[in-house]
Design an enzyme around this catalytic site. Structure first.
Site, PDB file in Angstrom:
ATOM      1  N   ALA A   1       0.832  -1.205   0.000  1.00 58.88           N
ATOM      2  CA  ALA A   1       0.000   0.000   0.000  1.00 58.88           C
ATOM      3  C   ALA A   1       0.865   1.252   0.000  1.00 58.88           C
ATOM      4  CB  ALA A   1      -0.927  -0.025   1.212  1.00 58.88           C
ATOM      5  N   PRO A   2       0.412   2.315  -0.693  1.00 53.75           N
ATOM      6  CA  PRO A   2      -0.907   2.530  -1.300  1.00 53.75           C
ATOM      7  C   PRO A   2      -1.074   1.970  -2.707  1.00 53.75           C
ATOM      8  CG  PRO A   2       0.371   4.529  -1.473  1.00 53.75           C
ATOM      9  CD  PRO A   2       1.224   3.558  -0.703  1.00 53.75           C
TER      10      PRO A   2
ATOM     11  N   GLY B   1       1.229   2.247  -5.729  1.00 52.10           N
ATOM     12  CA  GLY B   1       1.840   2.761  -6.949  1.00 52.10           C
ATOM     13  C   GLY B   1       2.698   1.722  -7.646  1.00 52.10           C
TER      14      GLY B   1
ATOM     15  N   ASP C   1       0.148  -6.494   2.392  1.00 55.81           N
ATOM     16  CA  ASP C   1       0.367  -5.370   3.310  1.00 55.81           C
ATOM     17  C   ASP C   1      -0.225  -5.734   4.664  1.00 55.81           C
ATOM     18  OD1 ASP C   1       1.268  -2.286   2.904  1.00 55.81           O
ATOM     19  OD2 ASP C   1      -0.211  -2.448   4.509  1.00 55.81           O
TER      20      ASP C   1
ATOM     21  N   ASP D   1       1.216  -9.879   8.113  1.00 57.69           N
ATOM     22  CA  ASP D   1       2.514  -9.433   8.614  1.00 57.69           C
ATOM     23  C   ASP D   1       3.569 -10.319   7.956  1.00 57.69           C
ATOM     24  OD1 ASP D   1       4.860  -8.971  10.044  1.00 57.69           O
ATOM     25  OD2 ASP D   1       3.826  -8.702  11.945  1.00 57.69           O
TER      26      ASP D   1
ATOM     27  N   CYS E   1      12.283   4.462   1.065  1.00 60.35           N
ATOM     28  CA  CYS E   1      12.241   5.909   0.783  1.00 60.35           C
ATOM     29  C   CYS E   1      12.969   6.645   1.907  1.00 60.35           C
ATOM     30  CB  CYS E   1      10.813   6.403   0.633  1.00 60.35           C
ATOM     31  SG  CYS E   1       9.708   6.004   2.005  1.00 60.35           S
TER      32      CYS E   1
END
Length: 458
Positions: free
Chosen positions: A271-272, A274, A290, A316, A385
């Site tokens: 998620a989300p 992309g 997720d 998980d 990220c």
């Protein structure tokens, strides 16, 4: 006998009618509330600004006032260090107020006065009214008025010689970036964070055509960057599922998996969605996993709009086992997200150095698990990220050492990512920085900080 005319008594106390609020008062009050929730209670800004489940006052505002709140809170967080230094110069002593309410009101007002196109008189007047209306801030109404009026008079002197790059970056982050990238690049990263991130789209096909239709520019490896801002769902192609919102840097890791047509691919921590959409649009049979059911529901809604079919699983990863191995795996691991500060300015003030150590342990565990879920010869992309080496280069070096003989590093070629040479390290990793994609227009330059490494199962 003539009676004297009756005089109505003046209302008093709690019966007194309230003075009507000034235009913009509600928006500024909500902005201060949200700023306090982010800074003092460590609540993520995205959650506070969610139109369906966010701050109750924010949800009740009109669309134009919501946009104002976003702008104010964004400026207050991006410039938080500068504003704090300005207040130190203006205040003779610290405000002995534990809740932070007065400081939140002041930060919101100063963000408007210095960094937004809002007249001083409006920012000062509403800040004073806000202090007067708040039980905790009321004793400091005069201080709020005096400090802000002094700033208006002495703006140039008070703001002289401010080192914005250093002030707006928590010490631990600046130290980390200096050690990893050198002082000059660390400053360039910090400077990039002062500008709001552009809106990037990943398109199913024809990026040049969509850039022309939407008055944008093709950047990175085929992302469409828009110069105009507005409601995303009102843009051409949204209803048809022709594109989705995704930063130009975030769109790169999935490209490293090459030809996926007909292959089984897993998007882990999906998620989300992309990257899920990228894998599905490339022809893969995608399983998106997720831990959050709520976030998976939003992913599923996004895939429906895009007309893409994927299998979703809430689990998980530390307790998950696939039924069969995959041809390709993309692990977008939980991380500190320090590469997204342009887009999420709250990250700089919510995350702490000790978060990196905890998250690194989770990343290590997940990498060692997923290596067993891919077929021999299959590819694994590990990405975060984050700008922190502990969640990128150092994590991967340790993984390769632990899994020697089981996996090999497959170096990234700049041609795979649109010729972005500056985003490929000497080791063959993908490393994007917020100061990359430099350009003359501050509204169009930059990208998220991202790291990715590619492995092949032996």
């Amino acid at each position: 006998m003539n009676k004297r005319p009756h005089k109505p008594r003046k209302p008093s106390g709690n019966n007194a009618p309230e003075r009507p609020e000034k235009p913009g008062f509600a928006a500024r009050k909500v902005a201060a509330d949200i700023l306090g929730n982010v800074v003092h209670k460590k609540r993520p800004l995205d959650g506070e600004l969610d139109a369906a489940s966010g701050h109750s006052g924010f949800r009740q505002l009109a669309a134009n006032d919501r946009a104002l709140v976003r702008a104010i809170v964004g400026a207050a967080l991006r410039r938080r260090g500068e504003i704090a230094e300005i207040l130190d110069r203006l205040l003779d002593r610290q405000i002995p107020e534990k809740t932070g309410r007065v400081l939140d009101i002041l930060h919101v007002a100063i963000a408007q006065m210095l960094f937004l196109d809002i007249p001083d008189r409006a920012a000062v007047s509403i800040a004073v009214d806000h202090a007067a209306a708040d039980r905790r801030a009321r004793p400091y109404k005069g201080l709020v008025n005096g400090v802000l009026r002094r700033l208006g008079r002495e703006r140039d002197d008070v703001t002289a010689d401010l080192d914005a790059d250093v002030l707006n970056t928590p010490d631990w982050l600046m130290e980390s970036w200096r050690a990893a990238y050198g002082s000059e690049t660390a400053r360039a990263i910090a400077a990039a964070h002062r500008s709001e991130a552009a809106l990037d789209l990943t398109v199913k096909s024809d990026p040049e055509g969509w850039a022309e239709r939407l008055e944008g520019t093709v950047v990175g490896a085929g992302s469409v960057r828009l110069s105009k801002k507005g409601a995303v769902d009102a843009l051409e192609g949204f209803e048809d599922g022709a594109w989705w919102v995704q930063d130009a840097a975030a769109a790169l890791p999935a490209r490293l998996l090459g030809d996926l047509h007909g292959k089984k691919a897993a998007d882990l921590c999906a998620a989300p969605g992309g990257k899920t959409a990228q894998l599905a649009a490339a022809g893969a049979k995608v399983t998106a996993v997720d831990i959050s059911r709520a976030r998976l529901k939003r992913l599923e809604e996004n895939m429906t709009r895009l007309g893409l079919s994927v299998e979703t699983m809430a689990a998980d990863l530390r307790a998950f086992e696939p039924d069969a191995p995959f041809d390709a795996i993309l692990l977008d691991a939980p991380c500190s997200a320090t590469g997204t500060i342009r887009r999420h300015p709250d990250v700089a003030w919510i995350k702490k150095a000790y978060d990196i150590e905890k998250l690194s342990e989770i990343q290590r565990e997940l990498l060692d698990r997923v290596v067993n879920w891919v077929k021999p010869g299959g590819l694994i992309i590990y990405c975060t990220c984050s700008l922190e080496p502990e969640e990128g280069e150092s994590q991967v070096a340790a993984f390769l050492e632990r899994q020697a003989g089981k996996v090999e590093l497959v170096k990234v070629n700049p041609q795979e990512i649109g010729g972005l040479d500056q985003c490929v390290t000497g080791e063959g990793y993908l490393r994007c920085l917020p100061c990359h994609l430099a350009g003359s227009d501050p509204d169009l330059r930059g990208m998220d900080g991202f790291f990715a490494a590619r492995f092949r199962r032996l």
